[in-house]
Design a protein around this motif. Structure first.
Motif, PDB file in Angstrom:
ATOM      1  N   HIS A  23      54.459  33.561  17.795  1.00  0.00           N
ATOM      2  CA  HIS A  23      54.956  31.930  17.654  1.00  0.00           C
ATOM      3  C   HIS A  23      56.519  32.234  17.191  1.00  0.00           C
ATOM      4  O   HIS A  23      56.848  31.277  16.491  1.00  0.00           O
ATOM      5  N   PHE A  24      57.299  33.201  17.852  1.00  0.00           N
ATOM      6  CA  PHE A  24      58.575  33.241  17.539  1.00  0.00           C
ATOM      7  C   PHE A  24      59.503  31.980  17.830  1.00  0.00           C
ATOM      8  O   PHE A  24      58.961  31.306  18.794  1.00  0.00           O
ATOM      9  N   ARG A  25      60.507  31.617  17.284  1.00  0.00           N
ATOM     10  CA  ARG A  25      61.272  30.555  17.592  1.00  0.00           C
ATOM     11  C   ARG A  25      62.051  30.976  19.050  1.00  0.00           C
ATOM     12  O   ARG A  25      62.298  32.211  19.365  1.00  0.00           O
ATOM     13  N   GLN A  26      62.257  30.206  19.849  1.00  0.00           N
ATOM     14  CA  GLN A  26      62.927  30.145  21.138  1.00  0.00           C
ATOM     15  C   GLN A  26      64.057  29.292  21.354  1.00  0.00           C
ATOM     16  O   GLN A  26      63.874  27.995  21.039  1.00  0.00           O
ATOM     17  N   ASP A  27      64.920  30.013  22.093  1.00  0.00           N
ATOM     18  CA  ASP A  27      66.114  29.037  22.297  1.00  0.00           C
ATOM     19  C   ASP A  27      66.562  29.773  23.668  1.00  0.00           C
ATOM     20  O   ASP A  27      66.873  30.712  23.873  1.00  0.00           O
ATOM     21  N   HIS A  29      69.457  29.184  26.440  1.00  0.00           N
ATOM     22  CA  HIS A  29      70.658  28.825  26.454  1.00  0.00           C
ATOM     23  C   HIS A  29      71.755  29.717  27.514  1.00  0.00           C
ATOM     24  O   HIS A  29      71.599  30.817  27.545  1.00  0.00           O
ATOM     25  N   ASN A  30      71.918  29.040  28.554  1.00  0.00           N
ATOM     26  CA  ASN A  30      72.814  29.651  29.696  1.00  0.00           C
ATOM     27  C   ASN A  30      72.091  30.769  30.315  1.00  0.00           C
ATOM     28  O   ASN A  30      72.731  31.848  30.783  1.00  0.00           O
ATOM     29  N   GLY A  31      70.938  30.658  30.467  1.00  0.00           N
ATOM     30  CA  GLY A  31      70.081  31.884  31.149  1.00  0.00           C
ATOM     31  C   GLY A  31      69.620  32.922  30.246  1.00  0.00           C
ATOM     32  O   GLY A  31      69.115  33.818  30.702  1.00  0.00           O
ATOM     33  N   ILE A  32      70.041  32.964  28.944  1.00  0.00           N
ATOM     34  CA  ILE A  32      69.594  33.711  27.977  1.00  0.00           C
ATOM     35  C   ILE A  32      68.362  33.265  27.213  1.00  0.00           C
ATOM     36  O   ILE A  32      68.498  32.266  26.292  1.00  0.00           O
ATOM     37  N   CYS A  33      67.345  33.844  26.969  1.00  0.00           N
ATOM     38  CA  CYS A  33      66.361  33.493  26.101  1.00  0.00           C
ATOM     39  C   CYS A  33      66.501  34.288  24.650  1.00  0.00           C
ATOM     40  O   CYS A  33      66.496  35.555  24.700  1.00  0.00           O
ATOM     41  N   THR A  34      66.639  33.416  23.748  1.00  0.00           N
ATOM     42  CA  THR A  34      66.763  34.221  22.244  1.00  0.00           C
ATOM     43  C   THR A  34      65.506  33.964  21.427  1.00  0.00           C
ATOM     44  O   THR A  34      65.123  32.784  21.420  1.00  0.00           O
ATOM     45  N   LEU A  35      64.859  34.930  20.882  1.00  0.00           N
ATOM     46  CA  LEU A  35      63.684  34.760  20.177  1.00  0.00           C
ATOM     47  C   LEU A  35      64.189  35.177  18.685  1.00  0.00           C
ATOM     48  O   LEU A  35      64.809  36.241  18.721  1.00  0.00           O
ATOM     49  N   GLN A  36      63.614  34.447  17.610  1.00  0.00           N
ATOM     50  CA  GLN A  36      63.864  34.917  16.215  1.00  0.00           C
ATOM     51  C   GLN A  36      62.327  34.651  15.676  1.00  0.00           C
ATOM     52  O   GLN A  36      61.575  33.704  15.814  1.00  0.00           O
TER      53      GLN A  36
END
Length: 332
Positions: A23-27, A29-36
């Motif tokens: 359940h990482f945080r997901q963002d 933006h402009n075609g890039i998936c960033t997970l934290q």
């Protein structure tokens, strides 16, 4: 459940595990998936891009605060090539013995299988990865190239030869830097994937031809045993097994193992280990933040002088000159 897991992996790539299991945080933006990771889980970032169906490229630099485990069951063929720069990661596949994943470049060929990936706590995980599903390979490679250029039928026979090479390491570092910079160009990433597969396939053919010309007198069982010995060395290059351990793996005496290994691979076991270490050293030298002394220590040398001597014997130039020459090259 199995179908859901396979479908999620195909639609989301590696991100499916981080999202569904952790359940990482997901963002996006402009075609890039960033997970934290969640605050209680760890710290850092994972970036992933999907240039087209069935193809995912990702890079990550994060620290898990506690032991973490991700289970997978993927009933679909896939090819994954990745560069693990650091991390305490262990793979357990299809009920086999746990296999620590060492630093360096690895090839994972998934025929329908299941397993677990274990992450040790408080050890930074840094990697770059290329993930290709079967439909991408069939549509974009098999249908576009002749078997002389790319033979899909032999992909699942690829062996882990010569992955820790400067040219492959450079490709992964280029992919990593572009992902972090937010690059989303399909042309860029597919060209890098094509270059990567071309190098891997070329190395496979070269090694297969070299071995075929050297081990005609070895039995099929002996060849299989020697391949297990070579893999044990490659998978533990920072701390290679002792000769006695290699003898147990091969079920051979020392003299028989030494003679057979040299016959199959063209060099003595000790030389093969030193050469493999030097190839990995060439990858580490591309990281400008690492000093020559720290690389020497990491590889088990008593001092930088002994490491430099071994490196020069193999590459015909000092680590300093090698680093300078490589960093004067274009990065993309």
């Amino acid at each position: 459940m199995q179908t859901d897991s396979t479908q999620a992996a195909h639609e989301l790539g590696d991100a499916s595990f981080y999202l569904h299991d952790y359940h990482f945080r997901q963002d996006n933006h402009n075609g890039i998936c960033t997970l934290q990771p969640q605050n209680r889980q760890g710290y850092g970032n994972i970036y992933q891009v999907q240039p087209t169906d069935g193809l995912f490229l990702s890079t990550g630099s994060w620290i898990p605060y506690a032991s973490m485990e991700r289970k997978y069951e993927i009933n679909q063929k896939l090819v994954k090539i990745y560069y693990l720069e650091s991390g305490g990661v262990t793979l357990i596949q299809n009920g086999r013995k746990a296999q620590p994943i060492t630093e360096g470049i690895h090839l994972y060929l998934n025929k329908p299988s299941q397993g677990r990936v274990l992450y040790q706590p408080n050890i930074p995980i840094s990697y770059a990865s290329v993930l290709l599903f079967e439909d991408y390979i069939e549509k974009n490679l098999q249908d576009r190239f002749t078997p002389d250029d790319f033979d899909y039928a032999e992909v699942y026979d690829w062996k882990a030869f010569d992955y820790n090479t400067p040219e492959i390491g450079t490709l992964f570092l280029q992919i990593r830097d572009k992902l972090i910079a937010g690059e989303t160009s399909r042309l860029y990433y597919e060209s890098k994937v094509g270059e990567l597969l071309s190098i891997v396939a070329g190395n496979f053919h070269k090694q297969r031809q070299e071995i075929a010309s050297k081990h005609q007198s070895l039995s099929k069982q002996e060849k299989k045993a020697l391949e297990s010995v070579r893999l044990a060395i490659e998978q533990n290059i920072l701390n290679p097994p002792e000769l006695s351990q290699l003898c147990k793996i091969a079920a051979m005496g020392q003299t028989k193992l030494r003679e057979s290994f040299k016959k199959m691979y063209g060099v003595p076991i000790g030389t093969y280990i030193r050469q493999s270490k030097m190839k990995y050293a060439s990858l580490l030298l591309k990281k400008n933040e690492l000093s020559i002394s720290s690389i020497a220590k990491h590889l088990g040398y008593q001092n930088a002088s002994k490491f430099s001597s071994a490196f020069k014997n193999y590459f015909n130039q000092s680590p300093e000159i090698y680093r300078k020459n490589n960093y004067n090259m274009r990065k993309d």
